[in-house]
Design a protein around this motif. Structure first.
Motif, PDB file in Angstrom:
ATOM      1  N   UNK A 146       1.763   4.142   5.312  1.00  0.00           N
ATOM      2  CA  UNK A 146       2.497   4.696   6.068  1.00  0.00           C
ATOM      3  C   UNK A 146       1.093   4.183   7.488  1.00  0.00           C
ATOM      4  N   UNK A 147       0.502   4.216   7.451  1.00  0.00           N
ATOM      5  CA  UNK A 147      -0.166   3.726   8.444  1.00  0.00           C
ATOM      6  C   UNK A 147      -0.234   1.652   8.600  1.00  0.00           C
ATOM      7  N   UNK A 148      -0.136   1.531   8.578  1.00  0.00           N
ATOM      8  CA  UNK A 148       0.222   0.211   7.733  1.00  0.00           C
ATOM      9  C   UNK A 148       1.744  -0.374   8.397  1.00  0.00           C
ATOM     10  N   UNK A 149       2.348   0.584   7.830  1.00  0.00           N
ATOM     11  CA  UNK A 149       3.418  -0.002   7.726  1.00  0.00           C
ATOM     12  C   UNK A 149       4.193   0.462   9.391  1.00  0.00           C
ATOM     13  N   UNK A 150       3.328   1.413   9.472  1.00  0.00           N
ATOM     14  CA  UNK A 150       3.951   2.003  11.078  1.00  0.00           C
ATOM     15  C   UNK A 150       3.217   0.590  12.311  1.00  0.00           C
ATOM     16  N   UNK A 151       1.703   0.257  11.617  1.00  0.00           N
ATOM     17  CA  UNK A 151       1.517  -0.533  13.087  1.00  0.00           C
ATOM     18  C   UNK A 151       1.842  -1.539  12.817  1.00  0.00           C
TER      19      UNK A 151
ATOM     20  N   UNK B  27       1.169  -1.003  -0.039  1.00  0.00           N
ATOM     21  CA  UNK B  27       0.060   0.211  -0.056  1.00  0.00           C
ATOM     22  C   UNK B  27       0.587   1.393   0.310  1.00  0.00           C
ATOM     23  N   UNK B  28       0.617   2.148  -0.989  1.00  0.00           N
ATOM     24  CA  UNK B  28       0.760   3.970  -0.493  1.00  0.00           C
ATOM     25  C   UNK B  28       0.487   4.840   0.202  1.00  0.00           C
ATOM     26  N   UNK B  29       1.124   5.823   0.123  1.00  0.00           N
ATOM     27  CA  UNK B  29       0.431   7.041   1.407  1.00  0.00           C
ATOM     28  C   UNK B  29       0.168   6.744   2.268  1.00  0.00           C
ATOM     29  N   UNK B  30      -0.978   7.602   2.172  1.00  0.00           N
ATOM     30  CA  UNK B  30      -1.187   7.280   4.239  1.00  0.00           C
ATOM     31  C   UNK B  30      -1.577   6.206   4.289  1.00  0.00           C
ATOM     32  N   UNK B  31      -2.211   5.509   3.919  1.00  0.00           N
ATOM     33  CA  UNK B  31      -2.749   3.784   4.548  1.00  0.00           C
ATOM     34  C   UNK B  31      -1.254   3.354   4.057  1.00  0.00           C
TER      35      UNK B  31
ATOM     36  N   UNK C  74      10.085   5.706   9.406  1.00  0.00           N
ATOM     37  CA  UNK C  74       9.028   5.601   8.403  1.00  0.00           C
ATOM     38  C   UNK C  74       8.492   7.063   8.267  1.00  0.00           C
ATOM     39  N   UNK C  75       8.544   8.392   8.566  1.00  0.00           N
ATOM     40  CA  UNK C  75       7.848   9.390   8.376  1.00  0.00           C
ATOM     41  C   UNK C  75       8.923   9.287   7.043  1.00  0.00           C
ATOM     42  N   UNK C  76      10.234   9.550   7.165  1.00  0.00           N
ATOM     43  CA  UNK C  76      11.843   9.798   6.019  1.00  0.00           C
ATOM     44  C   UNK C  76      11.238   9.097   5.150  1.00  0.00           C
ATOM     45  N   UNK C  77      10.982   7.363   4.731  1.00  0.00           N
ATOM     46  CA  UNK C  77      10.319   6.495   3.940  1.00  0.00           C
ATOM     47  C   UNK C  77       9.541   7.050   2.722  1.00  0.00           C
TER      48      UNK C  77
END
Length: 171
Positions: free
Chosen positions: A50-55, A44-48, A132-135
C-alpha cells in the motif's frame, strides 16, 4: 471456494461501495479504480504494498504536473513538450532505483490519471488515495475471508476423527 473467489466477492462488494463513495464525495470514480488497480498490481502486498503503491502513484501525479506546467511555458514550441515528456518518462523509470519508488506501473498510473483529468491533480490525488485504500481493503478482506473459511473447514475434520459411530463393524 478458493482465494480468488473470496477476493472476487469482496472486490465486487467494495467496488459497488466505492462507486457510491465516489459519487457522494464528488471524486473521480475511474481514478479511484486506478488506485485499486495499482494496489492489486503491486508485487508487494500488505501495508508495504500500500505504501509503495501510494508513493509511486503520487510521484506519477507530480511528474504529470511537471510535464503539463513545462509544456505550458512555451506552447508554441510543441517539440519542447515532447522532449520534456521523454525526459520525464526517463526519470519516472529511473526513480525505481529507490526501493519505495520501485513500482514503475504505479508511477505511470498516477501520471496517466492526471493527464486524463486534464491536470486536475488535487481531485486525482484524493481519488487515487481513496481508491488505493479500497484496493487494499478488497484484496486483504478477500484473503481474510479465505483464511476464515479454511479454518472453519479444518475444524470439523479434526473433530471427525473422534466421532463415535454406532453400528459399525466391531461394535
Amino acid at each position: 471456494m478458493n482465494v480468488l473467489v473470496m477476493i472476487a466477492i469482496t472486490t465486487g462488494i467494495l467496488s459497488g461501495l466505492w462507486g457510491w463513495v465516489a459519487v457522494s464525495l464528488g471524486l473521480i470514480g475511474w481514478a479511484g479504480f486506478l488506485g485499486c488497480t495499482a494496489y492489486f498490481a503491486c508485487p508487494q502486498g500488505g501495508l508495504r504494498g500500500l505504501v509503495i503503491s501510494t508513493l509511486t502513484c503520487m510521484s506519477g501525479v507530480f511528474w504529470a504536473v511537471v510535464i503539463i506546467a513545462g509544456s505550458a511555458m512555451r506552447p508554441e514550441l510543441s517539440i519542447l513538450g515532447y522532449m520534456l515528456t521523454g525526459v520525464v518518462a526517463f526519470l519516472m523509470c529511473i526513480q525505481a532505483w529507490q526501493q519505495w519508488l520501485a513500482f514503475v506501473p504505479g508511477t505511470f498510473i498516477g501520471a496517466c490519471a492526471t493527464f486524463a483529468a486534464q491536470g486536475d491533480w488535487r481531485q486525482v490525488v484524493v481519488s487515487l488515495l481513496v481508491g488505493l485504500v479500497f484496493g487494499y481493503a478488497m484484496k486483504n478482506s478477500g484473503l481474510w475471508l479465505a483464511k476464515q473459511r479454511e479454518k472453519s473447514r479444518a475444524q470439523p475434520e479434526k473433530s471427525a476423527v473422534f466421532v463415535k459411530t454406532e453400528g459399525s463393524e466391531g461394535s
